[in-house]
Design a protein around this motif. Sequence first.
Motif, short mmCIF file in Angstrom:
data_model
loop_
_atom_site.label_atom_id
_atom_site.label_comp_id
_atom_site.label_asym_id
_atom_site.label_seq_id
_atom_site.Cartn_x
_atom_site.Cartn_y
_atom_site.Cartn_z
N PRO A 129 0.83 -1.21 0.00
CA PRO A 129 0.00 0.00 0.00
C PRO A 129 0.86 1.26 0.00
CG PRO A 129 -0.03 -1.05 2.16
CD PRO A 129 0.74 -1.95 1.25
N VAL A 130 0.41 2.25 -0.73
CA VAL A 130 1.15 3.51 -0.84
C VAL A 130 1.26 4.18 0.53
CG1 VAL A 130 1.12 5.81 -1.89
CG2 VAL A 130 0.47 3.82 -3.22
N ILE A 131 0.24 4.03 1.34
CA ILE A 131 0.25 4.66 2.66
C ILE A 131 1.35 4.06 3.53
CG2 ILE A 131 -1.40 3.13 3.81
CD1 ILE A 131 -2.66 5.74 4.95
N GLY A 132 1.80 2.87 3.22
CA GLY A 132 2.91 2.28 3.95
C GLY A 132 4.27 2.71 3.42
N MET A 133 4.33 3.00 2.12
CA MET A 133 5.61 3.39 1.52
C MET A 133 5.87 4.89 1.62
SD MET A 133 5.96 1.09 -1.90
CE MET A 133 4.38 1.56 -2.54
N TRP A 140 13.40 9.32 3.37
CA TRP A 140 14.56 9.26 2.47
C TRP A 140 14.79 10.56 1.73
CZ3 TRP A 140 13.60 3.95 -0.34
CH2 TRP A 140 13.93 2.91 0.52
N PHE A 141 13.70 11.14 1.19
CA PHE A 141 13.84 12.28 0.29
C PHE A 141 13.50 13.62 0.93
CE2 PHE A 141 13.10 8.68 -2.58
CZ PHE A 141 14.22 8.79 -3.38
N GLY A 142 12.98 13.64 2.14
CA GLY A 142 12.63 14.89 2.80
C GLY A 142 11.21 15.32 2.49
N ALA A 150 8.83 10.82 -5.75
CA ALA A 150 9.21 9.43 -5.50
C ALA A 150 7.98 8.56 -5.28
CB ALA A 150 10.15 9.34 -4.30
N VAL A 151 6.99 9.07 -4.57
CA VAL A 151 5.75 8.32 -4.35
C VAL A 151 5.06 8.07 -5.69
CG1 VAL A 151 3.45 8.42 -3.32
CG2 VAL A 151 5.44 9.06 -1.97
N VAL A 152 5.02 9.08 -6.55
CA VAL A 152 4.38 8.93 -7.86
C VAL A 152 5.17 7.93 -8.71
CG1 VAL A 152 3.72 10.13 -9.98
CG2 VAL A 152 3.33 11.21 -7.76
N VAL A 153 6.49 7.98 -8.65
CA VAL A 153 7.31 7.03 -9.41
C VAL A 153 6.97 5.60 -8.99
CG1 VAL A 153 9.66 6.13 -9.71
CG2 VAL A 153 9.23 8.58 -9.93
N VAL A 154 6.90 5.36 -7.70
CA VAL A 154 6.59 4.01 -7.21
C VAL A 154 5.18 3.60 -7.62
CG1 VAL A 154 6.24 2.64 -5.12
CG2 VAL A 154 8.23 4.11 -5.31
N MET A 155 4.24 4.52 -7.57
CA MET A 155 2.86 4.21 -7.94
C MET A 155 2.72 3.90 -9.43
SD MET A 155 0.72 7.01 -5.74
CE MET A 155 -0.72 6.78 -6.74
N VAL A 156 3.50 4.57 -10.26
CA VAL A 156 3.35 4.45 -11.71
C VAL A 156 4.24 3.34 -12.28
CG1 VAL A 156 3.88 5.70 -13.85
CG2 VAL A 156 2.63 6.83 -12.04
N PHE A 157 5.41 3.16 -11.72
CA PHE A 157 6.42 2.30 -12.31
C PHE A 157 5.91 0.88 -12.54
CE2 PHE A 157 9.95 -0.66 -12.11
CZ PHE A 157 10.81 -0.13 -13.05
N PHE A 158 5.40 0.24 -11.52
CA PHE A 158 5.10 -1.18 -11.62
C PHE A 158 3.88 -1.50 -12.49
CE2 PHE A 158 7.81 -0.75 -7.92
CZ PHE A 158 8.82 -1.61 -8.31
N PRO A 159 2.79 -0.75 -12.42
CA PRO A 159 1.70 -1.03 -13.38
C PRO A 159 2.13 -0.83 -14.83
CG PRO A 159 0.87 0.30 -11.57
CD PRO A 159 2.35 0.23 -11.41
N VAL A 160 2.90 0.21 -15.10
CA VAL A 160 3.38 0.43 -16.47
C VAL A 160 4.33 -0.69 -16.87
CG1 VAL A 160 4.71 1.98 -17.95
CG2 VAL A 160 3.02 2.92 -16.40
#
Length: 184
Positions: A129-133, A140-142, A150-160
């Motif tokens: 879940p995104v709420i956990g990451m 990490w990034f401030g 970074a949150v958007v990258v993680v959300m988008v990367f794997f489905p794409v």
Amino acid sequence: MTGWLIFAVLAWIAGMAINMALARRPDGRWAGVLAPVVFGITLIAVWEGIVHGFGINQVLLPAPSAIAARFVTSTGILWVDFVQTVLKGALTGYIIGCGAAFLTALAIDRFPFLQRGLLPVGNFVAALPVIGMAPILVMWFGFDWQSKAAVVVVMVFFPVLVNTVQGLQDTDAMQRDLMRTYAA
């Protein structure tokens, strides 16, 4: 106060009458566009009337006119927030996530051992879940736009990644030959 409540009731009746008239028209093109607009204007008018009519505290439920006035006086800060959140955070993360996923999918399609190694990890991370990451990425990034990106990258990367790999694997030899013929 009573005048505002009467205004709210009359606005509701007028909006309902206009939408009913639009629904009866044989040509439904304009009704499909005008009905939501009339409903929205009616809702805002009723909201304004109820807030003023019942004397609701502006902290609990501000009137639409107060919201609009505050919006107009705060355009500078809203623009800065828009740039920070949408342009820097969301758009940058989306571009990086989609680009990296596409390039990774191309590599996975070319080298089958990457598919056996990366896709299970990708499925695992996509299931988190995104709420956990998000708190980890903020640590990490401030608190600046980088953590939002970074949150958007993680959300988008794997489905794409998963969908691009699937799309690349669903092509047959005839389609690949046709693309080579077109020099694509």
